[in-house]
Enzyme design. Structure first.
Site, PDB file in Angstrom:
ATOM      1  N   LYS A   1       0.841  -1.208   0.000  1.00 20.89           N
ATOM      2  CA  LYS A   1       0.000   0.000   0.000  1.00 20.89           C
ATOM      3  C   LYS A   1       0.872   1.251   0.000  1.00 20.89           C
ATOM      4  O   LYS A   1       1.947   1.274   0.603  1.00 20.89           O
ATOM      5  CB  LYS A   1      -0.935  -0.018   1.213  1.00 20.89           C
ATOM      6  CG  LYS A   1      -1.994   1.071   1.233  1.00 20.89           C
ATOM      7  CD  LYS A   1      -2.915   0.895   2.423  1.00 20.89           C
ATOM      8  CE  LYS A   1      -3.965   1.990   2.512  1.00 20.89           C
ATOM      9  NZ  LYS A   1      -4.861   1.812   3.685  1.00 20.89           N
TER      10      LYS A   1
ATOM     11  N   SER B   1      -9.736   1.961   2.779  1.00 19.42           N
ATOM     12  CA  SER B   1      -8.812   2.713   1.943  1.00 19.42           C
ATOM     13  C   SER B   1      -7.824   1.843   1.182  1.00 19.42           C
ATOM     14  O   SER B   1      -7.107   2.320   0.300  1.00 19.42           O
ATOM     15  CB  SER B   1      -8.028   3.698   2.817  1.00 19.42           C
ATOM     16  OG  SER B   1      -7.230   3.005   3.773  1.00 19.42           O
TER      17      SER B   1
ATOM     18  N   SER C   1     -10.367  -0.623   6.820  1.00 18.73           N
ATOM     19  CA  SER C   1      -9.779  -0.362   5.508  1.00 18.73           C
ATOM     20  C   SER C   1      -9.177  -1.578   4.830  1.00 18.73           C
ATOM     21  O   SER C   1      -8.756  -1.492   3.681  1.00 18.73           O
ATOM     22  CB  SER C   1      -8.713   0.735   5.620  1.00 18.73           C
ATOM     23  OG  SER C   1      -9.305   1.969   5.924  1.00 18.73           O
TER      24      SER C   1
END
Length: 488
Positions: free
Chosen positions: A56, A133, A157
């Site tokens: 990420k 996210s 997330s």
């Protein structure tokens, strides 16, 4: 038309990268792919030999940018690897790129990104959200562009994108995986976790990262880890029977907004679990209705404090102060850089958090939210059979449950263009986290597992929540769910 996943072929890395770039152009899962596709490994004898892992974009990696999907950090490249990335390399994994995310991890639909939104690869033509996210990480796994991916989970997330994309998503217990080298959103909530194509892959990555890091001040000590492991259920997988396992169904996790197409697969699964010998027990977590509000107060307050460092002077994008402005006032120097560098959702949460920490609002908002957090933790400790090793007041409850199970999301993946009014779409976005934030507030491990398709033909996930440090319990039960699904 649904596009079949691309298989990762280690012997033809250049061809694979070309296929990744082609597929990624449609789903926007990766924001950076390495110029040199050849593996950069620290070890070839580790537990993850040749596994392809994406990272990420809010986790630092040397040699690749770490932008947090924000204009504020668009030019930033870290000189070092985060601890979790270093451990992956030493385990033999190949880091294949950085994945898209909501800006600074703030969002539930992965549409608040300077790189543009992520398209759910399950059905690209429908333009549905991959969740946020960590939507880029989930989409990369779902599209077959990597074997596993690192994400971060502050209030859901990892679990929300896992549910939307039909992959496995593990949020570990708070403090188990190192956060050193991870750009902070909310320090008391942030967790590094794993998204993978199956539970075995997620477990392998988790085991390689589950090491105490003395550089992380929030890391759980080795003594606490060992104490928690002594009460972990791990022997029910080999027998194939769930006899003696008590699975709790929180009655408070079925709000009015929960779509029936998400509930039906769960009901089928509960019947199947009972047939395998498990005891299904309804439990009450009465503080659940207040958890979402408490989460957004706490997370926003911590975010406003963490993001104060990005002033355009020491850190982040710098925008020249317009001529004629009084540069003796720091606010005039900072405001232009912060106004330009931060997106709308980040600004919104900074303002909410800054207000919650003001003298007038501190008692009514921030302290009240912390009280609710304590109540949420107490609810979980009351219903679990095993004690919470982090709490001095938690005791063994023989009438309690071993695992909780509930829907991961209130619905299947929504379309990215849903919601015309910004205020309406923002509130709807916040509501997506209603089922995931309680475990985050309590710091408990949670695993989202795909259990089938909803009425609209899109993936549905259920979450397994365990006591602190009981990752093995939920992972083993998740494996049983996989066997049950294949046999049913």
């Amino acid at each position: 038309m649904r596009v079949p996943p691309i298989r990762c072929v280690q012997t033809s890395t250049r061809i694979h990268q070309t296929l990744v770039e082609s597929r990624n152009a449609r789903i926007n899962a990766f924001v950076h792919l390495p110029n040199d596709p050849s593996p950069r490994l620290t070890s070839i004898d580790g537990p993850l030999p040749g596994m392809t892992v994406a990272v990420k974009d809010n986790i630092c990696t040397s040699g690749m940018p770490t932008t947090c999907s924000s204009l504020m950090l668009k030019e930033f490249s870290s000189p070092y690897d985060a601890t979790v990335v270093k451990l992956l390399r030493s385990a033999g994994a190949q880091i294949v790129g950085k994945t898209n995310c909501d800006e600074f991890g703030m969002g539930s639909l992965n549409k608040y990104s300077v790189h543009g939104p992520v398209i759910n690869p399950f059905g690209e033509s429908e333009g549905r959200s991959a969740g946020g996210s960590s939507g880029g990480s989930a989409a990369a796994v779902a599209a077959g562009l990597c074997d596993a991916a690192l994400g971060t989970d502050t209030g859901g997330s990892i679990r929300l994108p896992a549910s939307y994309c039909g992959v496995v998503g593990l949020k570990p217990s708070y403090g188990l995986l190192s956060r050193w080298g991870v750009v902070s959103f909310a320090d008391s909530l942030d967790c590094v976790g794993v998204l993978a194509k199956d539970i075995e892959s997620a477990e392998s990555v988790f085991d390689s990262l589950n090491i105490h890091d003395p550089r992380d001040p929030t890391a759980a000590t080795q003594r606490i880890r060992e104490k928690a492991s002594k009460s972990v259920l791990s022997d029910f997988l080999d027998s194939g029977s769930l006899s003696g396992i008590r699975i709790g169904v929180p009655t408070d996790y079925f709000p009015e907004e929960l779509h029936p197409s998400v509930v039906n697969p769960l009901r089928t699964l509960l019947i199947d679990l009972r047939m395998h010998g498990a005891s299904i027990v309804p439990v009450s977590l009465p503080s659940t209705p207040y958890a979402l509000s408490a989460y957004y107060v706490i997370a926003s307050a911590e975010a406003s404090s963490n993001l104060a460092r990005y002033d355009g002077v020491q850190y982040g994008l710098h925008v020249e102060t317009p001529s004629g402005s009084d540069k003796r006032k720091l606010a005039n120097v900072y405001s232009h850089s912060r106004s330009r560098g931060f997106g709308s959702e980040v600004k919104r949460r900074i303002l909410l958090g800054a207000y919650a920490l003001t003298a007038d609002a501190f008692d009514n908002y921030f302290l009240q939210a912390q009280r609710v957090r304590s109540l949420v933790r107490r609810d979980f400790n009351r219903v679990f059979r095993a004690p919470n090793v982090l709490s001095a007041h938690s005791e063994t409850n023989q009438a309690g449950v071993d695992v909780l199970i509930h829907p991961s999301a209130i619905r299947t993946a929504p379309r990215l263009d849903e919601g015309v009014a910004e205020s309406k779409s923002t509130l709807d976005s916040y509501l997506q986290d209603v089922l995931t934030v309680p475990a985050s507030l309590a710091g408990l491990p949670a695993l989202s597992v795909p259990v089938g398709l909803g009425e609209d033909g899109w993936p549905v996930g259920v979450s397994l929540v365990g006591q602190w440090g009981h990752e093995k319990t939920i992972l083993n039960l998740g494996k049983v769910l996989g066997v049950s699904k294949s046999s049913s």
